[in-house]
Scaffold this motif. Structure first.
Motif, PDB file in Angstrom:
ATOM      1  N   GLU A 117      -2.708  -2.882  -3.274  1.00 12.91           N
ATOM      2  CA  GLU A 117      -2.322  -4.005  -4.126  1.00 12.91           C
ATOM      3  C   GLU A 117      -3.258  -5.198  -4.002  1.00 12.91           C
ATOM      4  OE1 GLU A 117      -0.824  -2.817  -1.403  1.00 12.91           O
ATOM      5  OE2 GLU A 117      -0.154  -4.431  -0.095  1.00 12.91           O
TER       6      GLU A 117
ATOM      7  N   ALA B 120       8.230  -4.315  -1.778  1.00 12.32           N
ATOM      8  CA  ALA B 120       7.599  -3.531  -2.860  1.00 12.32           C
ATOM      9  C   ALA B 120       8.417  -2.274  -3.140  1.00 12.32           C
ATOM     10  CB  ALA B 120       6.170  -3.175  -2.479  1.00 12.32           C
TER      11      ALA B 120
ATOM     12  N   MET C 127       0.863  -1.186   0.000  1.00 13.49           N
ATOM     13  CA  MET C 127       0.000   0.000   0.000  1.00 13.49           C
ATOM     14  C   MET C 127       0.897   1.232   0.000  1.00 13.49           C
ATOM     15  SD  MET C 127      -3.161   0.997   2.488  1.00 13.49           S
ATOM     16  CE  MET C 127      -2.388   0.614   4.058  1.00 13.49           C
ATOM     17  N   THR C 128       0.436   2.231  -0.676  1.00 15.97           N
ATOM     18  CA  THR C 128       1.087   3.533  -0.508  1.00 15.97           C
ATOM     19  C   THR C 128       0.046   4.505   0.017  1.00 15.97           C
ATOM     20  OG1 THR C 128       0.610   4.052  -2.788  1.00 15.97           O
ATOM     21  CG2 THR C 128       2.814   3.287  -2.299  1.00 15.97           C
TER      22      THR C 128
ATOM     23  N   GLU D 260       5.996  -4.324   2.440  1.00 12.94           N
ATOM     24  CA  GLU D 260       6.301  -2.961   1.992  1.00 12.94           C
ATOM     25  C   GLU D 260       7.764  -2.743   1.623  1.00 12.94           C
ATOM     26  OE1 GLU D 260       4.034  -1.299   1.080  1.00 12.94           O
ATOM     27  OE2 GLU D 260       2.290  -2.039   2.176  1.00 12.94           O
TER      28      GLU D 260
ATOM     29  N   TYR E   3       8.997   0.746   4.826  1.00 14.12           N
ATOM     30  CA  TYR E   3       9.164   1.080   3.407  1.00 14.12           C
ATOM     31  C   TYR E   3      10.651   1.280   3.036  1.00 14.12           C
ATOM     32  CZ  TYR E   3       4.045   1.626   2.938  1.00 14.12           C
ATOM     33  OH  TYR E   3       2.690   1.404   2.897  1.00 14.12           O
TER      34      TYR E   3
ATOM     35  N   HIS F 262       3.938  -5.789  -5.242  1.00 16.26           N
ATOM     36  CA  HIS F 262       3.172  -6.428  -4.166  1.00 16.26           C
ATOM     37  C   HIS F 262       2.450  -7.692  -4.628  1.00 16.26           C
ATOM     38  CE1 HIS F 262       3.432  -3.977  -0.614  1.00 16.26           C
ATOM     39  NE2 HIS F 262       2.991  -2.875  -1.186  1.00 16.26           N
TER      40      HIS F 262
ATOM     41  N   HIS G 282       5.395  -0.146  -7.638  1.00 19.19           N
ATOM     42  CA  HIS G 282       5.274  -0.528  -6.228  1.00 19.19           C
ATOM     43  C   HIS G 282       4.100  -1.490  -6.029  1.00 19.19           C
ATOM     44  CE1 HIS G 282       5.580   0.281  -1.814  1.00 19.19           C
ATOM     45  NE2 HIS G 282       4.304  -0.056  -1.873  1.00 19.19           N
TER      46      HIS G 282
HETATM   47 ZN   LIG Z   1       2.955  -0.931  -0.509  1.00 18.97          ZN
END
Ligand SMILES: [Zn+2]
Length: 915
Positions: A325, A380, A1-2, A377, A435, A358, A354
């Motif tokens: 994702e 990714a 996830m972002t 994370e 991250y 995932h 990214h």
């Molecule tokens: Zn992510």
């Protein structure tokens, strides 16, 4: 996830698209700290209490002191079948879910499903039920006879939901475009339970299918393979049926439904599609264009074929994150869309890469509990960086890690390990530690193992645990097995303990012994959380002898390493390939610095040389920076040189920047313009103005507009008002004009801004409009009469777009009108689950505090504003006078000795920055 700036329904006011980037970690942690309104988030005590209650199915073994562990499983989940009919007007959903499972070791008498505030109308099961009950958090079923180990059973729940989280509607009633009506889900970390009953933990994997009934013309996308579309018997709705035939975790189940436009492509056997809300289709191609290349690169680099039936990417309005994702169907924020005109200043590649990474890391193998989020994370982020290197070149890859290391080492209070069991909310674990630091762990592992062995380890890890759940020890086990070495110490210092080495380095040359000596001190503060590190530190010597690469094993508090060389090196570089996450303080002597700057092979060396030169104010530094800006082959060295010239801030530095305003690379051109914004001179002002006329790139034009905010000169107000009313993609130019007005702090902008917001609300993005509300309040805060602005802001406190609701409440706090207190108090006293409650509470406190103390500063400020206004009036009078003089017909024969009118530079007018 972002994460993204629009995450207001999820996280209050996060300022950057990719949270850990461009935001300080302190900001990030502050943003992640509070309980998240509208989600299932609860306080630490409540978590422990709830976990102790959940004994039947998911029995998390969270112990004392807030430690969290993966839940114990008493049944094995096999399959979930979900059938839903959304009501777009009511923003609700009716549904039926069937869960099929097998009892594990123990007889199972009671089953507890995760289900938050669902209205349950019936529960049935293949085995006889003694009864069931629905609480605010769970549906609890009691079987008449305990299920025997290995006995298969299924339960079916029929329910209705008005979800406050997990499922989000975007409808005209909320202010979205009618032709774009849609909805989307967001499961991570544990929000799916708000719209369907489930077993909601990352270590539970199962196959799933989803059927959604929608009006004609709507698209439905979910995980896996499209099974079919059938008209409902009533004929009003179409049932669209998807099936995910490989096991995945509950948080990865997705539903996007609505009026969507679609682009298609194919990578080998894998169909690719990209969806946007119908009105945004035109820009979709720019974000989608490298999807195929990214997938081809990942398959080759990772060595494991893309593991799902297809890959869809779906842009939605005001997504609650940057991207998510979900297996085979990623959701993206529509703010990633961009126009070609912005050249290389915008792209979606990093976000697309990214989320696609995932699909292997996070989706195919999934962290078994959120403590190990970095396995999702960090991987990714790492593979996203590798794609950057693949698409843009090795120098860009180095730059990526150089920049992310700078961000990590700048974090104050960096005292948490990547894997930690004590936390409040799982979301706290989605930080720079998971991250970029997670990505850095992989970079250091690769540097240690070498490319081939690293790739074999990753491939084995994925294949061994495919469709399963993993912890950090699973990764370590594979690495140790394939390398034959111990990685206990590596993981202990980098993953289970905090921080990084802080190294003080110095160099000397012993001519008699012909030895290059490098002294290294580890200076990080040691504690229970921070160890003395054992790390390899590379050093590269360059000289008449060629290139000598050596490695120092830095283990002690202080050590000196000696290297025999034929002659004194001309250049000494520590960690030249950027493979160690460390804060290295190594000031290079001037001769070496110049050699480093001239080294065409060493982009990071040149970048660091430019940074070091920028800290000097002498002529040599200026000349070298000027040369670097004009000639360096790598854009990031040129942008850094522009920053350096700004910090030197002399007339010569300004001249060097002015010579570079036509740089061909948009990133450098933009940076030059930004650097010029730091010079309050006529020449810089002229350059900013000229760029408005000549520049074609709207992102650079927007920055030029913002920079004008610092100048109180004739014409600026007119320019800002012109752009305020302008049309541009995502309203970027009007946003910039509003930003400049805020910098000017002039209440004369209140009236035109208010008029513009009333008239052009739909031209703004939600984020842009929220910012504009804040600016309006800021500009009006010292006005005597605030009624009009207050009433305008109050229109939004009940807005269905949460981002506008929260922005208006914050703006009312900033406006400082106590008459808003009664309205705000109604939100401040609402329950914590109300997204407006926290902001309203803060706004009320702000208004009460302001009421007590504002008088004296206000009068001082008013004087300044009056002065500023009279300056502007004076300027206008002069201009008018000049025009009149110029407009007079010339007297042909009259001889004159008069001098020309004075240039437009009246004394006494000084630029006044934001007050
Ligand atoms: Zn992510």
């Amino acid at each position: 996830m972002t994460f993204c700036e629009l995450a207001v329904e999820h996280i209050p006011l996060i300022p950057s698209k990719r949270l850990w980037r461009g935001a300080t970690a302190a900001l990030l942690l502050a943003a992640l700290g509070p309980v998240f309104p509208g989600s299932s988030a609860r306080g630490e005590d409540e978590i422990s209490a709830e976990c102790r209650k959940s004994a039947a199915f998911l029995a998390p073994v969270d112990g004392a002191n807030g430690r969290h562990y993966a839940p114990e499983l008493e049944v094995r989940m096999l399959h979930l079948a979900l059938d839903v009919t959304p009501d777009f007007k009511a923003r609700s959903v009716k549904g039926q879910v069937t869960l099929r499972f097998k009892a594990l070791r123990q007889p199972v008498r009671e089953l507890r499903l995760d289900a938050v505030k669902l209205t349950v109308t019936s529960v049935t099961a293949t085995e006889k039920l003694q009864g069931w009950q629905a609480t605010d958090e769970n549906i609890i079923l009691t079987f008449a006879e305990p299920l025997k180990p290995d006995q298969e059973a299924s339960v079916t729940v029929t329910y209705h939901a008005e979800p406050k989280a997990g499922l989000y509607f975007r409808t005209p009633e909320q202010g979205y475009k009618p032709g774009d009506t849609h909805l989307f889900s967001q499961g991570e970390e544990s929000e799916a339970r708000h719209w369907y009953p489930c077993f909601d933990a990352p270590n539970v994997k199962f196959t799933s299918e989803l059927t959604c009934h929608v009006p004609a013309g709507m698209t439905v996308v979910s995980n896996g393979r499209l099974v079919g579309e059938n008209k409902d018997p009533s004929g009003d709705l179409t049932a669209i049926h998807w099936s995910q035939e490989q096991p995945h975790a509950n948080y990865l189940i997705t539903l996007v439904a609505g009026y969507l436009s679609k682009l298609e492509a194919k990578h080998g056997r894998v169909p690719l599609a990209f969806y946007t809300p119908a009105s945004e289709a035109r820009e979709a191609v720019t974000s989608f264009r490298h999807t195929e290349d990214i997938m081809a690169f990942f398959e080759k680099e990772i060595g494991v074929a893309y593991p799902w039936a297809k890959y869809d990417q779906l842009c939605v309005n005001d997504f609650v994150a940057g991207g998510m994702e979900n297996t085979s169907a990623t959701t993206l924020t529509d703010s990633t869309l961009f126009t070609e005109a912005t050249e290389n200043l915008h792209d979606s590649d990093s976000l697309v890469a990214h989320e696609m990474a995932h699909q292997w890391f996070g989706d195919l193998v999934t962290c078994k509990d959120w403590c190990h989020t970095w396995l999702n994370e960090g991987f990714a982020t790492y593979y996203e960086a590798l794609y950057r290197g693949h698409s843009k070149g090795h120098d860009d890859l180095l730059l990526e890690f150089y920049q992310s290391s700078r961000q990590i080492i700048s974090v104050a209070d960096d005292n948490n390990a990547i894997v930690r069991r004590v936390y409040g909310q799982p979301r706290e674990l989605f930080s720079y530690l998971a991250y970029p630091k997670g990505s850095w762990v992989l970079r250091m592992l690769r540097a240690d193992l070498g490319d081939d062995l690293f790739r074999r380890c990753i491939k084995t890890y994925l294949e061994r645990f495919r469709y399963g759940s993993v912890g950090t020890e699973d990764l370590r086990g594979v690495i140790e097995e394939l390398s034959g070495r111990s990685f206990d110490q590596f993981f202990d210092q980098w993953v289970y303990h905090a921080h990084h080495p802080e190294l003080e380095a110095s160099y000397s040359w012993d001519e008699g012994a012909r030895l290059a000596k490098v002294n290294i001190k580890q200076t990080q503060k040691l504690s229970d959380n921070v160890l003395l590190f054992r790390v390899p530190l590379s050093v590269r010597f360059k000289g008449p002898f060629g290139v000598a690469n050596r490695v120092m094993k830095v283990w002690q508090t202080e050590e000196t390493f000696s290297f025999p060389l034929d002659s004194a090196p001309e250049n000494v570089r520590l960690d030249p390939d950027c493979e160690l996450l460390a804060k290295i303080n190594f000031t290079v002597p001037n001769a070496m610095l110049l050699a480093q700057l001239a080294d065409a092979q060493d982009v990071l060396g040149r970048l660091m040389a430019v940074e070091q030169l920028a800290r000097r104010q002498d002529k040599e530094a200026l000349a070298k920076l000027k040369q670097a800006l004009a000639q360096d082959s790598f854009y990031a060295v040129r942008t850094e040189a522009a920053n350096g010239l700004r910090s030197i801030h002399s007339d010569e530095a300004l001249a060097a920047l002015l010579e570079s305003v036509h740089q061909p690379d948009a990133r450098v051109r933009n940076q030059v313009l930004m650097a010029l914004g730091g010079f309050y001179t006529d020449a810089a002002f002229t350059a900013e103005r000229e760029s408005l006329d000549q520049e074609k790139n709207p992102a650079i034009v927007a920055n030029a507009i913002r920079n004008l905010g610092a100048y109180f000169r004739p014409g600026v107000r007119e320019i800002l008002l012109k752009y305020l009313d302008s049309e541009s993609y995502q309203n970027a130019l009007a946003d910039a004009a509003i930003g400049a007005m805020r910098t000017q702090g002039d209440p004369d902008y209140v009236a035109p801004l208010l008029k513009n917001l009333e008239r052009r609300e739909r031209a703004f993005t939600a984020h842009g409009f929220g910012q504009a509300l804040g600016t309006l309040a800021w500009l009006a805060r010292d006005q005597e009469k605030k009624d009009e602005v207050r009433e305008f802001l109050l229109r939004y406190v009940n807005h269905q777009r949460r981002i506008l609701q929260v922005a208006s409440i914050n703006a009312l706090g900033a406006l400082g009108d106590p008459k808003a207190i009664p309205a705000l108090e109604t939100f401040a006293s609402a329950g914590k689950e109300n997204v407006a409650q926290g902001p309203a509470e803060r706004a009320v406190a702000q208004l009460r505090a302001n009421r007590k103390s504002a008088e004296e500063p206000r009068s001082l400020r008013q004087e300044l504003l009056d002065l500023q206004k009279s300056n502007r009036d004076l300027r206008k009078d002069l201009d008018d006078l000049k025009k009149k003089v110029e407009a007079r017909p010339a007297k042909p024969a009259a001889p004159t000795n008069s001098t020309p009118p004075p240039p437009q530079k009246p004394k006494g007018l000084v630029p006044v920055k934001s007050l």
